[in-house]
Design a protein around this motif. Structure first.
Motif, mmCIF file in Angstrom:
data_model
loop_
_atom_site.group_PDB
_atom_site.id
_atom_site.type_symbol
_atom_site.label_atom_id
_atom_site.label_comp_id
_atom_site.label_asym_id
_atom_site.label_seq_id
_atom_site.Cartn_x
_atom_site.Cartn_y
_atom_site.Cartn_z
ATOM 1 N N ARG A 291 -9.054 4.236 -8.256
ATOM 2 C CA ARG A 291 -8.065 3.440 -8.995
ATOM 3 C C ARG A 291 -7.572 2.315 -8.117
ATOM 4 N NH1 ARG A 291 -5.322 2.270 -11.205
ATOM 5 N NH2 ARG A 291 -3.382 3.300 -11.639
ATOM 6 N N VAL A 292 -7.367 1.137 -8.697
ATOM 7 C CA VAL A 292 -6.870 -0.007 -7.939
ATOM 8 C C VAL A 292 -5.834 -0.735 -8.780
ATOM 9 C CG1 VAL A 292 -8.741 -1.516 -8.770
ATOM 10 C CG2 VAL A 292 -7.538 -2.078 -6.653
ATOM 11 N N ASP A 293 -4.730 -1.125 -8.154
ATOM 12 C CA ASP A 293 -3.667 -1.880 -8.815
ATOM 13 C C ASP A 293 -3.740 -3.323 -8.321
ATOM 14 O OD1 ASP A 293 -1.861 -1.460 -10.814
ATOM 15 O OD2 ASP A 293 -0.268 -0.666 -9.551
ATOM 16 N N MET A 294 -3.791 -4.269 -9.236
ATOM 17 C CA MET A 294 -3.971 -5.680 -8.886
ATOM 18 C C MET A 294 -2.642 -6.415 -9.069
ATOM 19 S SD MET A 294 -7.673 -6.222 -10.792
ATOM 20 C CE MET A 294 -8.422 -7.220 -9.492
ATOM 21 N N PHE A 295 -2.154 -7.045 -7.991
ATOM 22 C CA PHE A 295 -0.863 -7.722 -8.033
ATOM 23 C C PHE A 295 -1.016 -9.103 -8.673
ATOM 24 C CE2 PHE A 295 2.466 -10.354 -5.867
ATOM 25 C CZ PHE A 295 3.551 -9.769 -6.502
ATOM 26 N N VAL A 296 -0.175 -9.386 -9.687
ATOM 27 C CA VAL A 296 -0.287 -10.641 -10.441
ATOM 28 C C VAL A 296 1.032 -11.421 -10.443
ATOM 29 C CG1 VAL A 296 -2.230 -9.940 -11.891
ATOM 30 C CG2 VAL A 296 0.101 -9.360 -12.600
ATOM 31 N N GLY A 297 1.811 -11.316 -9.367
ATOM 32 C CA GLY A 297 3.035 -12.108 -9.257
ATOM 33 C C GLY A 297 4.071 -11.693 -10.275
ATOM 34 N N VAL A 298 4.550 -12.651 -11.073
ATOM 35 C CA VAL A 298 5.485 -12.302 -12.143
ATOM 36 C C VAL A 298 4.801 -12.374 -13.504
ATOM 37 C CG1 VAL A 298 7.509 -13.053 -10.849
ATOM 38 C CG2 VAL A 298 6.379 -14.667 -12.378
ATOM 39 N N HIS A 299 3.489 -12.562 -13.505
ATOM 40 C CA HIS A 299 2.750 -12.536 -14.761
ATOM 41 C C HIS A 299 2.761 -11.132 -15.343
ATOM 42 C CE1 HIS A 299 0.258 -16.398 -13.697
ATOM 43 N NE2 HIS A 299 1.512 -16.661 -14.001
ATOM 44 N N GLY A 300 2.330 -10.993 -16.564
ATOM 45 C CA GLY A 300 2.432 -9.721 -17.254
ATOM 46 C C GLY A 300 1.522 -8.649 -16.687
ATOM 47 N N GLY A 301 1.925 -7.411 -16.905
ATOM 48 C CA GLY A 301 1.182 -6.278 -16.364
ATOM 49 C C GLY A 301 0.175 -5.667 -17.297
ATOM 50 N N GLY A 302 -0.145 -6.337 -18.412
ATOM 51 C CA GLY A 302 -1.155 -5.803 -19.308
ATOM 52 C C GLY A 302 -0.702 -4.591 -20.092
ATOM 53 N N SER A 303 0.598 -4.479 -20.374
ATOM 54 C CA SER A 303 1.111 -3.326 -21.093
ATOM 55 C C SER A 303 0.642 -3.323 -22.542
ATOM 56 C CB SER A 303 2.646 -3.323 -21.071
ATOM 57 O OG SER A 303 3.140 -2.342 -21.958
ATOM 58 N N PRO A 304 0.147 -2.170 -23.041
ATOM 59 C CA PRO A 304 -0.232 -2.097 -24.455
ATOM 60 C C PRO A 304 0.968 -2.005 -25.387
ATOM 61 C CG PRO A 304 -0.473 0.049 -23.445
ATOM 62 C CD PRO A 304 -0.086 -0.900 -22.338
ATOM 63 N N TYR A 305 2.165 -1.832 -24.816
ATOM 64 C CA TYR A 305 3.374 -1.671 -25.622
ATOM 65 C C TYR A 305 4.142 -2.973 -25.782
ATOM 66 C CZ TYR A 305 2.234 3.043 -24.153
ATOM 67 O OH TYR A 305 1.569 4.220 -23.875
ATOM 68 N N GLN A 306 3.470 -4.091 -25.609
ATOM 69 C CA GLN A 306 4.107 -5.393 -25.730
ATOM 70 C C GLN A 306 3.219 -6.333 -26.515
ATOM 71 O OE1 GLN A 306 4.172 -6.422 -21.648
ATOM 72 N NE2 GLN A 306 6.121 -5.451 -21.196
ATOM 73 N N PRO A 307 3.815 -7.339 -27.143
ATOM 74 C CA PRO A 307 2.993 -8.403 -27.718
ATOM 75 C C PRO A 307 2.206 -9.090 -26.600
ATOM 76 C CG PRO A 307 5.250 -8.537 -28.512
ATOM 77 C CD PRO A 307 5.238 -7.532 -27.396
ATOM 78 N N GLN A 308 1.119 -9.724 -26.951
ATOM 79 C CA GLN A 308 0.234 -10.317 -25.954
ATOM 80 C C GLN A 308 0.953 -11.310 -25.055
ATOM 81 O OE1 GLN A 308 -2.992 -12.672 -27.508
ATOM 82 N NE2 GLN A 308 -4.190 -12.508 -25.649
ATOM 83 N N GLU A 309 1.873 -12.085 -25.591
ATOM 84 C CA GLU A 309 2.550 -13.110 -24.797
ATOM 85 C C GLU A 309 3.349 -12.520 -23.638
ATOM 86 O OE1 GLU A 309 2.588 -16.488 -24.559
ATOM 87 O OE2 GLU A 309 0.796 -16.203 -25.745
ATOM 88 N N LEU A 310 3.767 -11.283 -23.771
ATOM 89 C CA LEU A 310 4.555 -10.659 -22.714
ATOM 90 C C LEU A 310 3.697 -9.964 -21.679
ATOM 91 C CD1 LEU A 310 6.654 -10.994 -25.079
ATOM 92 C CD2 LEU A 310 7.890 -9.128 -24.012
ATOM 93 N N SER A 311 2.475 -9.617 -22.024
ATOM 94 C CA SER A 311 1.651 -8.822 -21.109
ATOM 95 C C SER A 311 0.490 -9.602 -20.520
ATOM 96 C CB SER A 311 1.105 -7.589 -21.846
ATOM 97 O OG SER A 311 0.273 -7.972 -22.924
#
Length: 387
Positions: A291-311
């Motif tokens: 497993r690897v976690d990729m740091f993306v600054g303050v961009h979204g974390g790819g959450s499935p529980y959010q609209p696309q614009e937030l993740s």
């Protein structure tokens, strides 16, 4: 993965006209009332749980952790109508966990520069010149998720005091925001203070561009930092590093060819070169093995529980899909999940067969795996990024 949370105010249902418009005008509903996302709860059921179609005897199977939209969020009945993709069905209301969010927040609209730091920032001139001469070692396929800095503007709420390890009050911030700092590791409050989670409910203030890594003066940088289990990394490297431990492998230079091949255009207009630094880690409950976690600054974390614009983030937009909770088909509690038994896995490459692991991401989402390589110099030393 982050969930941008905000209390939702129930709509006044006193007007029959308003109710009609909310139910039958999707455009008006989407403009004035953001959808209410929910997490499906389905414990100890590897075959999933039934979600029945209205007025039909049978339905579909849904799994723990799936993201759905509540079509009747204010119902008081025993079942709620939920939508998954284009399908709507009825599911027990007590087995749904509504997840609201700060729908006005747009992480991709930040003015912060998320362009990857040039490799010159992390490697010496000598290493840069000999990069093509280094001996690569494949670690097998790694499966990604994303993490980023928590922002208080995305997690408003009741302010509480934040305390240092010595017990001194070092600031006040939203309790929801501080909870996210505990989850993500670091975050920025509305007053500009930067908090780093110090363990046991305590925090430290820091003054770095983004945040600390896993120690030894390493920092995290967007689209360059990867969080891994250093214990498992040492096991894969085996005898190539004597008495291997975190201090000897943190900062390891890594290469993911899939990132380079995708030709992901970054904020500076250049394509990502596929190189990263393994300079962060996470909870051993989640960041382990492949497993690897990729740091993306303050961009979204790819959450499935959010609209696309937030993740959204640049990697996700390019098709680097992360693991989602429902890529595990068996949970013993809301968060405790089945993991492929490590003793059944070959050391290298790290790719169990479907017959060995049927209930976690190895069988459920094999397409999300990405080969990762590290490098050794001719003298046998490991190539590592600088602090």
């Amino acid at each position: 993965m982050l969930f941008f949370l905000k209390k939702l105010v129930p709509l006044p249902f006193g007007s029959g006209i308003l109710l009609y418009l909310l139910l039958f005008s999707p455009l008006l509903y989407s403009q004035n009332t953001p959808p209410v996302y929910a997490k499906v709860l389905c414990i100890n059921s590897p075959e999933g749980c039934e979600c029945k179609f209205p007025e039909k005897e049978h339905g579909i199977r849904i799994f723990h952790g799936e993201a759905v939209i509540l079509e009747d969020p204010f119902t008081k009945s025993e079942t709620s109508k939920i939508r998954r993709s284009k399908e709507s069905c009825l599911y027990p209301r007590t087995n749904l966990k509504p997840l609201a969010y700060q729908h006005a927040f747009r992480p991709m609209q930040t003015s912060l520069d998320h362009s990857p730091k040039p490799l010159e920032r992390f490697l010496s001139n000598d290493d840069l010149e000999r990069l093509s001469e280094f001996q690569p070692m494949s670690l097998g396929a790694y499966y990604p998720t994303y993490y980023h800095l928590a922002l208080e503007e995305a997690f408003p709420g009741t302010e509480v005091a934040a305390y240092s390890p010595s017990g001194k009050e070092i600031g006040r911030a939203s309790a929801t925001f501080l909870e996210q700092v505990r989850w993500e590791g670091s975050g920025i409050a509305k007053d500009g203070k930067k908090y780093h989670f110090a363990g046991e409910g305590k925090y430290e203030l820091y003054d770095l561009e983004w945040g600390w890594g896993a120690g030894y003066n390493y920092q995290v940088f967007p689209y360059r930092t990867l969080a891994v289990s250093f214990k498992d990394l040492c096991e894969k490297i085996g005898s190539r590093i004597s008495s291997c431990n975190k201090s000897k492998v943190i900062g390891t230079l890594a290469f993911i060819s899939k990132i380079k091949e995708k030709k992901i255009k970054m904020q500076n207009g250049k394509y990502h070169d596929g190189y990263f630094c393994l300079n962060d880690t996470g909870s051993p409950l989640y960041i382990r093995d492949d497993r690897v976690d990729m740091f993306v600054g303050v961009h979204g974390g790819g959450s499935p529980y959010q609209p696309q614009e937030l993740s959204r983030n640049l990697f996700l937009d390019a098709g680097i899909n992360p693991l989602y909770p429902f890529d595990w088909k068996l949970y013993s509690s809301e968060k405790e999940r089945f993991w492929c038994p490590k003793e059944k896995l070959p050391r290298n490459p790290f790719s169990p067969s479907e017959s060995e692991c049927k209930l976690d991401y190895h069988a459920q989402a094999p397409e999300k795996g990405m080969e990762m390589k590290i490098f050794f110099r001719k003298d046998g030393s490991l190539v590592r990024c600088r602090t």
